[in-house]
Design an enzyme around this catalytic site. Structure first.
Site, PDB file in Angstrom:
ATOM      1  N   GLY A  73      -0.397  -7.344  -9.145  1.00 50.74           N
ATOM      2  CA  GLY A  73       0.894  -7.999  -8.966  1.00 50.74           C
ATOM      3  C   GLY A  73       1.281  -8.125  -7.503  1.00 50.74           C
ATOM      4  O   GLY A  73       1.856  -9.133  -7.083  1.00 50.74           O
ATOM      5  N   ASN A 155      12.318  -3.855 -12.030  1.00 47.48           N
ATOM      6  CA  ASN A 155      11.444  -2.727 -12.353  1.00 47.48           C
ATOM      7  C   ASN A 155      12.181  -1.398 -12.461  1.00 47.48           C
ATOM      8  O   ASN A 155      11.715  -0.480 -13.116  1.00 47.48           O
ATOM      9  CB  ASN A 155      10.315  -2.602 -11.331  1.00 47.48           C
ATOM     10  CG  ASN A 155      10.786  -2.686  -9.912  1.00 47.48           C
ATOM     11  OD1 ASN A 155      11.348  -3.695  -9.501  1.00 47.48           O
ATOM     12  ND2 ASN A 155      10.583  -1.636  -9.156  1.00 47.48           N
ATOM     13  N   HIS A 207      -1.856  -4.031 -15.533  1.00 44.35           N
ATOM     14  CA  HIS A 207      -1.662  -2.632 -15.931  1.00 44.35           C
ATOM     15  C   HIS A 207      -0.268  -2.341 -16.459  1.00 44.35           C
ATOM     16  O   HIS A 207      -0.002  -1.227 -16.930  1.00 44.35           O
ATOM     17  CB  HIS A 207      -2.047  -1.673 -14.791  1.00 44.35           C
ATOM     18  CG  HIS A 207      -1.066  -1.570 -13.656  1.00 44.35           C
ATOM     19  ND1 HIS A 207      -0.210  -0.509 -13.522  1.00 44.35           N
ATOM     20  CD2 HIS A 207      -0.833  -2.376 -12.597  1.00 44.35           C
ATOM     21  CE1 HIS A 207       0.511  -0.662 -12.419  1.00 44.35           C
ATOM     22  NE2 HIS A 207       0.150  -1.798 -11.842  1.00 44.35           N
ATOM     23  N   CYS A 331      11.685  11.202  -1.663  1.00 46.86           N
ATOM     24  CA  CYS A 331      11.874  12.092  -0.534  1.00 46.86           C
ATOM     25  C   CYS A 331      11.085  11.556   0.648  1.00 46.86           C
ATOM     26  O   CYS A 331       9.865  11.514   0.615  1.00 46.86           O
ATOM     27  CB  CYS A 331      11.400  13.495  -0.912  1.00 46.86           C
ATOM     28  SG  CYS A 331      11.952  14.706   0.262  1.00 46.86           S
TER      29      CYS A 331
HETATM   30  N1  PLP Z   1       6.356  -6.380  -9.023  1.00 49.46           N
HETATM   31  C1  PLP Z   1       7.003  -5.549  -9.845  1.00 49.46           C
HETATM   32  C2  PLP Z   1       8.339  -5.933 -10.402  1.00 49.46           C
HETATM   33  C3  PLP Z   1       6.433  -4.319 -10.184  1.00 49.46           C
HETATM   34  O1  PLP Z   1       7.090  -3.475 -10.986  1.00 49.46           O
HETATM   35  C4  PLP Z   1       5.170  -3.982  -9.630  1.00 49.46           C
HETATM   36  C5  PLP Z   1       4.557  -2.659  -9.910  1.00 49.46           C
HETATM   37  O2  PLP Z   1       5.240  -1.669 -10.003  1.00 49.46           O
HETATM   38  C6  PLP Z   1       4.540  -4.902  -8.791  1.00 49.46           C
HETATM   39  C7  PLP Z   1       5.168  -6.088  -8.510  1.00 49.46           C
HETATM   40  C8  PLP Z   1       3.214  -4.619  -8.180  1.00 49.46           C
HETATM   41  O3  PLP Z   1       2.159  -4.773  -9.111  1.00 49.46           O
HETATM   42  P1  PLP Z   1       0.766  -4.031  -8.872  1.00 49.46           P
HETATM   43  O4  PLP Z   1       0.982  -2.590  -9.179  1.00 49.46           O
HETATM   44  O5  PLP Z   1      -0.170  -4.686  -9.846  1.00 49.46           O
HETATM   45  O6  PLP Z   1       0.357  -4.290  -7.471  1.00 49.46           O
END
Ligand code: PLP
Length: 385
Positions: A73, A155, A207, A331
Site C-alpha cells: 500500500g 486506519n 495483507h 513513544c
Molecule cells: N494506507 C493505510 C490507510 C494503511 O492502513 C496502511 C497500512 O497500515 C498503508 C497505507 C500502508 O500499506 P502497506 O503496509 O502495504 O505498505
C-alpha cells in the site's frame, strides 16, 4: 506468551486466508517462472499474472490494463501521488517545478502525508470524525492542484469518507486534478469497486484482507498519466519496473476473491462482535469514551479512550494478558507522541494519549470479544489505580 491470544489488531495486519496460501504454494516451488520470459515456464507465470490481474481489476471496478501491481500500500500511494505529479512536471518541461500542488487531509496515513510533504504539498484540516473538511478542501483547491489524495476509510478510527462528495468538490474546484484514494483499510469491509469509482487512482494492500505482506495494487484509470517512480525493465507497461512477485500477486488475487465473496456476511457478523465489544467496555469502564460516531465506521473498528490511562502502558499490560491491541500514541524520544489522526480530529494531547484501538477482522470470534471484555476493564482499573 499467554496460552490463548485474542488478536484485536487486524487493522495492522490480518492472518492469511487459506485460499491465498493454497494459491501461492505452487509459485513458491515448481512454478518459479519469470513472466517476462518467452519459454514455457515463463508462460505459466504470465498466465497466472494475467488471471490475477483480471480478478483484481474486477474486485476494484477497473479494467485489467488499469491495474499496476506494487510492493504494498505504501508504494501504491507513493506511485499515485508522485507519479501523477512527476508526469505533469514532465509534460511542462519548459517550466521546471510546475508539476502543480499536491493536496491531502491531515488525517491521512503517513504513506500519503509524507509523500505529500516531500512534494511540498498542502494539508487540509479534518473534521472531528477524521473525515476531510469539505469547505476547507474547496478553499484549498485551484487550477494549480495536480493531485488530491483522500482515504476511503481511516486506519485509526475507521471512519469512512463520502468519496463522491469529495470528488464533486475536486471536479468543481480543480477540474484538472487527479483524485487518488487510499482504500487500504476500506477493502476488507466496503464495496471499493463502487465507492472508489469517482477516483482516478485507487490503492490497496494485500495483507489487510488476508493476502501476503509486501504486495498491493494501484488502479490508474485510463486517461490518467503517471510517471514511474521505480525505473528498470519496464514491467507493468512501464509504470512499475521490477520482476513480478508472482506468488504474492496470486495470493492477493485469491484473498480478494474470497473477501468479496464473503464480505457482506463478514461485515454483518463482525459489526455485531464489534458492537458487543464496544458497548461492553463502555458499560464496564467508568469514564470510557468512544472515538467518532460508530455508524460512520467500518465494521472492524473499535476505538476507545480511557481517561487517565496512558495507552502505551495499557497495550503492554494487555499483551501480557493475551490481548493484542494498538495504542493511539507512540513513544518517541522518551515522550508520548500522540497520533496525528487524533490531533487532526481536534482531541487534546492528554486525551489522544489515552486511546486504544481494538480492530477486528474476518477471523475474529466471540472468544476474542469475551477475553477482551474480561481483560481490558481489569487492566484499565489497574493502571488508573
Ligand atoms: N494506507 C493505510 C490507510 C494503511 O492502513 C496502511 C497500512 O497500515 C498503508 C497505507 C500502508 O500499506 P502497506 O503496509 O502495504 O505498505
Amino acid at each position: 506468551m499467554p496460552e490463548t491470544i485474542a488478536y484485536l489488531d487486524h487493522a495492522a495486519t490480518t492472518p492469511m486466508r487459506p485460499e491465498a496460501v493454497a494459491a501461492m504454494l505452487g509459485f513458491l516451488t515448481e512454478r518459479y517462472g519469470n513472466p517476462s520470459g518467452s519459454h514455457s515456464i515463463a508462460r505459466q507465470a504470465r498466465l497466472a499474472l494475467d488471471e490475477a490481474r483480471e480478478v483484481v481489476a474486477t474486485a476494484l471496478g477497473a479494467q485489467p490494463g488499469e491495474v499496476v501491481f506494487t510492493a504494498g500500500g505504501t508504494e501504491a500511494d507513493n506511485l499515485a501521488i508522485t507519479g501523477v505529479h512527476a508526469a505533469r512536471e514532465g509534460a511542462r518541461r519548459s517550466h521546471p517545478g510546475q508539476g502543480g500542488t499536491v493536496v491531502c487531509p491531515a488525517a491521512e496515513h503517513h504513506a500519503v502525508l509524507r509523500t505529500c510533504a516531500a512534494l511540498g504539498g498542502r494539508l487540509v484540516p479534518a473534521l472531528p470524525d477524521a473525515t476531510v473538511d469539505l469547505d476547507a478542501l474547496a478553499d484549498t483547491l485551484g487550477p494549480q492542484t495536480s493531485v488530491v489524495s483522500v482515504m476511503l476509510a481511516n486506519n485509526e478510527v475507521g471512519t469512512v469518507t463520502p468519496l463522491a462528495e469529495v470528488a464533486a468538490v475536486v471536479r468543481q474546484q480543480a477540474p484538472d486534478a487527479a483524485l487518488h484514494t487510499d482504500a487500504v483499510q476500506a477493502f476488507p469491509w466496503l464495496d471499493v469497486a463502487s465507492l472508489a469509482a469517482p477516483a482516478d487512482l485507487v490503492a490497496v494492500s494485500a495483507h489487510k484482507f488476508g493476502g501476503p505482506k509486501g504486495v498491493g495494487a494501484l488502479v490508474v484509470r485510463a486517461g490518467t498519466s503517471i510517471a514511474p517512480i521505480i525505473h528498470g525493465g519496464g514491467q507493468e507497461r512501464d509504470r512499475r519496473s521490477g520482476t513480478h512477485n508472482i506468488a504474492g500477486i496470486v495470493g492477493m488475487a485469491a484473498a480478494m476473491r474470497a473477501t468479496v465473496a464473503t464480505r457482506d456476511a463478514t461485515v454483518q457478523r463482525v459489526a455485531a462482535l464489534r458492537d458487543r465489544l464496544a458497548d461492553g467496555l463502555l458499560a464496564a469502564v467508568p469514564g470510557a469514551v468512544e472515538t467518532g460516531p460508530r455508524r460512520s465506521k467500518v465494521a472492524g473498528n473499535c476505538h476507545l479512550r480511557f481517561p487517565g490511562v496512558e495507552s502505551e502502558a495499557l497495550v503492554v499490560l494487555l499483551d501480557q494478558e493475551g490481548v493484542c491491541a494498538s495504542a493511539g500514541s507512540a513513544c518517541a524520544s522518551g515522550a508520548m507522541e500522540p497520533s496525528h489522526v487524533l490531533m487532526a480530529m481536534g482531541l487534546p494531547v492528554t486525551e489522544a494519549n489515552t486511546s486504544l484501538r481494538l480492530s477486528l477482522g474476518a477471523t475474529s470470534s466471540d472468544d476474542d470479544v469475551d477475553r477482551a471484555l474480561d481483560v481490558v476493564p481489569k487492566a484499565v482499573a489497574h493502571l488508573a489505580g
